[in-house]
Write a protein that holds these residues in place. Structure first.
Motif, mmCIF file in Angstrom:
data_model
loop_
_atom_site.group_PDB
_atom_site.id
_atom_site.type_symbol
_atom_site.label_atom_id
_atom_site.label_comp_id
_atom_site.label_asym_id
_atom_site.label_seq_id
_atom_site.Cartn_x
_atom_site.Cartn_y
_atom_site.Cartn_z
ATOM 1 N N PHE A 14 -2.846 5.597 -6.126
ATOM 2 C CA PHE A 14 -2.630 4.607 -7.379
ATOM 3 C C PHE A 14 -3.407 3.285 -6.660
ATOM 4 O O PHE A 14 -2.969 2.244 -7.183
ATOM 5 C CB PHE A 14 -1.214 4.942 -5.929
ATOM 6 N N GLU A 15 -4.003 3.269 -5.938
ATOM 7 C CA GLU A 15 -4.074 1.926 -4.986
ATOM 8 C C GLU A 15 -5.698 1.470 -5.819
ATOM 9 O O GLU A 15 -6.701 0.379 -5.394
ATOM 10 C CB GLU A 15 -5.591 2.734 -3.448
ATOM 11 N N VAL A 16 -6.305 2.684 -6.358
ATOM 12 C CA VAL A 16 -7.545 2.211 -7.270
ATOM 13 C C VAL A 16 -7.395 2.971 -8.738
ATOM 14 O O VAL A 16 -6.900 4.193 -8.856
ATOM 15 C CB VAL A 16 -8.673 2.863 -6.395
ATOM 16 N N ASP A 17 -8.149 2.338 -9.916
ATOM 17 C CA ASP A 17 -7.824 2.694 -10.885
ATOM 18 C C ASP A 17 -8.477 4.296 -11.094
ATOM 19 O O ASP A 17 -8.050 5.024 -11.751
ATOM 20 C CB ASP A 17 -8.869 1.738 -11.757
ATOM 21 N N MET A 29 0.732 -0.919 -0.330
ATOM 22 C CA MET A 29 -0.698 -0.016 0.202
ATOM 23 C C MET A 29 0.765 1.488 -0.043
ATOM 24 O O MET A 29 1.846 1.504 0.503
ATOM 25 C CB MET A 29 -0.933 0.508 0.858
ATOM 26 N N VAL A 30 0.625 1.946 -0.907
ATOM 27 C CA VAL A 30 0.970 3.606 -1.204
ATOM 28 C C VAL A 30 0.902 4.157 0.212
ATOM 29 O O VAL A 30 -1.222 4.799 -0.345
ATOM 30 C CB VAL A 30 1.018 4.093 -2.780
ATOM 31 N N ARG A 31 1.846 5.155 0.722
ATOM 32 C CA ARG A 31 1.231 5.886 1.267
ATOM 33 C C ARG A 31 1.389 7.052 1.390
ATOM 34 O O ARG A 31 2.216 7.581 0.509
ATOM 35 C CB ARG A 31 1.297 5.496 3.453
ATOM 36 N N GLU A 32 0.846 7.974 1.603
ATOM 37 C CA GLU A 32 1.397 9.717 1.663
ATOM 38 C C GLU A 32 2.305 10.755 1.864
ATOM 39 O O GLU A 32 2.166 10.030 3.475
ATOM 40 C CB GLU A 32 -0.598 10.820 1.812
ATOM 41 N N LYS A 77 -10.400 2.108 1.392
ATOM 42 C CA LYS A 77 -8.776 2.116 1.125
ATOM 43 C C LYS A 77 -8.723 2.893 -0.638
ATOM 44 O O LYS A 77 -7.414 2.786 -0.593
ATOM 45 C CB LYS A 77 -9.228 0.347 0.567
ATOM 46 N N ALA A 78 -8.971 3.722 -0.653
ATOM 47 C CA ALA A 78 -8.992 4.462 -1.525
ATOM 48 C C ALA A 78 -8.444 5.900 -1.155
ATOM 49 O O ALA A 78 -8.682 6.987 -1.884
ATOM 50 C CB ALA A 78 -10.277 4.806 -2.901
ATOM 51 N N GLY A 79 -8.346 5.339 0.142
ATOM 52 C CA GLY A 79 -8.288 7.182 0.733
ATOM 53 C C GLY A 79 -9.026 8.030 0.676
ATOM 54 O O GLY A 79 -9.014 9.506 0.533
ATOM 55 N N VAL A 80 -10.218 8.003 1.456
ATOM 56 C CA VAL A 80 -12.187 8.500 0.872
ATOM 57 C C VAL A 80 -12.259 8.572 1.363
ATOM 58 O O VAL A 80 -12.168 7.665 3.063
ATOM 59 C CB VAL A 80 -12.252 8.393 -0.061
#
Length: 294
Positions: free
Chosen positions: A142-145, A1-4, A199-202
Motif C-alpha cells: 500500500f505504501e508504494v506502487d 502509513m498502513v501497518r501490518e 518505507k516499502a517494508g523491505v
C-alpha cells in the motif's frame, strides 16, 4: 502509513468437511421440489431456494486459500486492508476478501552498470548486488506502487550516491576507497539502501559492489597513473628499508670494532650500499686488491 496486522483466518482443513456436509442442504431442497411436482403441488419455490443455497455454497468456497512457506496473503475487504495471513497451509477467511500473494523469501538482484564520478571526479563504472526480502507486507503493497521496481530504482540511486563519496583507489593508509575498502563501502551502501527502502517494508540483508572499473575513455590513463603510484610507493618502501639496513650495518661495525671508518669512507660505503639495495638490476661487484684508501 498502513501497518501490518496479522489475520490468519480459520484452519481450512476444519472448514472443508463442514462445507462438504452443507452441500447436502440444496440437494435435499431440490429433492423436495421434485416430490412436490410429482404430487401435483407447486414446487418452484423449492427449486429457487435450492439454487440460492447452492449459489451461497459456491461463494463460500471462495473463502479457501493456500499460504505457502515464506509466503503471505494480504487480505482486503472491498478495498480496505483487513490483515495479513502468514501461517502456511490451507486457510479459510471471509469469501469476499481479496487475497494478494506476497513472497517473503530472500531475493537478490544485480544493478545495471552505472557510470558515475567518484569523489575526485573521475568517471567510473560500478554495479552492485543487493540481497533483500519483504518484512512488512502492508507497507510493501500500500505504501508504494510496485515494490519490486521501487527496490531496483532506489538501490541504483543509493549506489550512485555511495560511489560519489569515495575515491576509486588510494595509496595512502587510512583513506577509504572503493577498491581498497570493500567491507567499509559495503556497510555504507547497505545503510544507504536500507534508508531508502524502509518505507516499502523491505529489509536489506546485504549490499556489495559486484563490478568496479574506470570508464573506457580514461581507463588507459588511469592505469598508467596506478602503475606510477605503485612504483612510487614501492620505491619509498625500498628506500626506507635500505636506509635502515645501512644504519644497522654501520652500527654493528662500530659496536664490534671490526673496522674503523672515517667520514669519507662511511659516505662511500653508504653510497655503495644504497646503490646495491635500491638498484633495479643486479650489481656487478668490483674487488679492490689494494687498500681501502686506493
Amino acid at each position: 502509513m498502513v501497518r501490518e496486522r496479522l489475520r490468519h483466518g480459520s484452519p481450512g482443513l476444519l472448514m472443508l468437511p463442514l462445507l462438504l456436509i452443507l452441500i447436502a442442504i440444496p440437494i435435499r431442497v431440490w429433492v423436495f421440489g421434485v416430490r412436490a411436482v410429482q404430487s401435483g403441488e407447486p414446487g418452484w419455490f423449492y427449486f429457487v431456494g435450492a439454487l440460492l443455497i447452492f449459489l451461497a455454497w459456491v461463494i463460500a468456497l471462495r473463502g479457501f486459500f493456500v499460504v505457502g512457506p515464506n509466503q503471505a496473503r494480504v487480505l482486503q475487504l472491498f478495498g480496505a486492508y483487513a490483515g495479513t495471513a502468514k501461517v502456511p497451509g490451507l486457510r479459510y477467511a471471509n469469501p469476499f476478501y481479496t487475497k494478494k500473494r506476497i513472497s517473503l523469501r530472500v531475493r537478490n538482484f544485480e544493478s545495471s552498470h552505472l557510470k558515475v564520478n567518484d569523489a575526485e571526479g573521475n568517471p567510473i563504472e560500478i554495479a552492485a548486488v543487493v540481497v533483500w526480502r519483504v518484512v512488512e507486507t502492508a507497507e510493501a503493497v500500500f505504501e508504494v506502487d510496485d515494490y519490486e521496481n521501487y527496490v531496483r530504482v532506489q538501490s541504483e540511486a543509493a549506489l550512485r550516491n555511495a560511489a560519489t563519496s569515495y575515491t576509486y583507489d588510494s595509496h595512502e593508509e587510512g583513506v577509504v576507497s572503493l577498491r581498497g575498502s570493500t567491507s567499509v563501502v559495503a556497510d555504507h551502501l547497505k545503510q544507504e539502501v536500507q534508508q531508502r527502502l524502509a518505507k516499502a517494508g523491505v529489509e536489506v540483508l546485504e549490499a556489495r559492489i559486484s563490478h568496479l572499473a574506470y570508464a573506457p575513455e580514461i581507463a588507459a590513463a588511469m592505469l598508467q597513473r596506478q602503475q606510477a603510484g605503485a612504483i612510487i610507493a614501492a620505491r619509498q618502501s625500498i628506500v626506507e628499508g635500505a636506509v635502515g639496513m645501512v644504519e644497522m650495518a654501520l652500527d654493528m661495525l662500530s659496536k664490534k670494532s671490526i673496522i674503523q671508518l672515517d667520514e669519507e669512507r662511511k659516505a662511500a660505503m653508504v653510497s655503495n650500499l644504497l646503490v646495491v639495495l635500491c638498484g633495479d638490476r643486479n650489481t656487478q661487484p668490483v674487488i679492490n686488491t689494494g687498500t681501502i684508501y686506493q
